[in-house]
Design a protein around this motif. Sequence first.
Motif, PDB file in Angstrom:
ATOM      1  N   THR A  12       0.863  -1.176   0.000  1.00  0.00           N
ATOM      2  CA  THR A  12       0.000   0.000   0.000  1.00  0.00           C
ATOM      3  C   THR A  12       0.899   1.227   0.000  1.00  0.00           C
ATOM      4  O   THR A  12       1.844   1.317   0.777  1.00  0.00           O
ATOM      5  CB  THR A  12      -0.915   0.014   1.236  1.00  0.00           C
ATOM      6  OG1 THR A  12      -0.104  -0.047   2.411  1.00  0.00           O
ATOM      7  CG2 THR A  12      -1.870  -1.158   1.223  1.00  0.00           C
ATOM      8  N   GLU A  15      -0.100   4.988  -0.331  1.00  0.00           N
ATOM      9  CA  GLU A  15      -1.008   6.107  -0.532  1.00  0.00           C
ATOM     10  C   GLU A  15      -0.222   7.333  -0.989  1.00  0.00           C
ATOM     11  O   GLU A  15       0.780   7.710  -0.387  1.00  0.00           O
ATOM     12  CB  GLU A  15      -1.742   6.409   0.786  1.00  0.00           C
ATOM     13  CG  GLU A  15      -3.069   7.084   0.580  1.00  0.00           C
ATOM     14  CD  GLU A  15      -3.870   7.137   1.863  1.00  0.00           C
ATOM     15  OE1 GLU A  15      -4.261   8.243   2.235  1.00  0.00           O
ATOM     16  OE2 GLU A  15      -4.080   6.073   2.476  1.00  0.00           O
ATOM     17  N   ASN A  16      -0.662   7.930  -2.065  1.00  0.00           N
ATOM     18  CA  ASN A  16      -0.033   9.123  -2.646  1.00  0.00           C
ATOM     19  C   ASN A  16       1.405   8.875  -3.119  1.00  0.00           C
ATOM     20  O   ASN A  16       2.196   9.805  -3.198  1.00  0.00           O
ATOM     21  CB  ASN A  16      -0.060  10.294  -1.651  1.00  0.00           C
ATOM     22  CG  ASN A  16      -1.476  10.681  -1.289  1.00  0.00           C
ATOM     23  OD1 ASN A  16      -2.345  10.752  -2.160  1.00  0.00           O
ATOM     24  ND2 ASN A  16      -1.724  10.898  -0.012  1.00  0.00           N
ATOM     25  N   MET A  17       1.729   7.598  -3.383  1.00  0.00           N
ATOM     26  CA  MET A  17       3.041   7.227  -3.915  1.00  0.00           C
ATOM     27  C   MET A  17       2.837   6.144  -4.963  1.00  0.00           C
ATOM     28  O   MET A  17       1.748   5.599  -5.095  1.00  0.00           O
ATOM     29  CB  MET A  17       3.937   6.678  -2.797  1.00  0.00           C
ATOM     30  CG  MET A  17       4.364   7.709  -1.773  1.00  0.00           C
ATOM     31  SD  MET A  17       5.345   6.936  -0.492  1.00  0.00           S
ATOM     32  CE  MET A  17       4.082   6.655   0.745  1.00  0.00           C
TER      33      MET A  17
END
Length: 120
Positions: free
Chosen positions: A48, A50-52
């Motif tokens: 996971t 997020e934003n990457m």
Amino acid sequence: MKRYVDGFVLPLPKDNIEKYTEIAQQSAAIWKEHGALEYVEAIADDMTAENMVAFPNLVGASTEETVVLAYIVYESREHRDAVNAKVFADPRMKELCGSDTDIFDCKRLSYGGFRIFVSE
């Protein structure tokens, strides 16, 4: 002199994890025998991001594939070059590379040599 790292990221079909692990263990022994300081192969666990950009997206992994992150540590780039020359001349390595070339798509393997600039 600062240490040097060769880094690898590759998509691996989940059905080939066991076969890949066997080859990686044998490869690790060969690299260490020829002087590598450390040899690490890690399989995706928490992807996971997020934003990457998550590693599976980075390598274009399908749902039937996982991701392997690997690195080998050397004393220096010169040491890396000397160790790799011995490794790639080693008949055991030639046998390993030729035995199961269909374990993963070599054209999707990402590789690079890195100068370590921070190490704690």
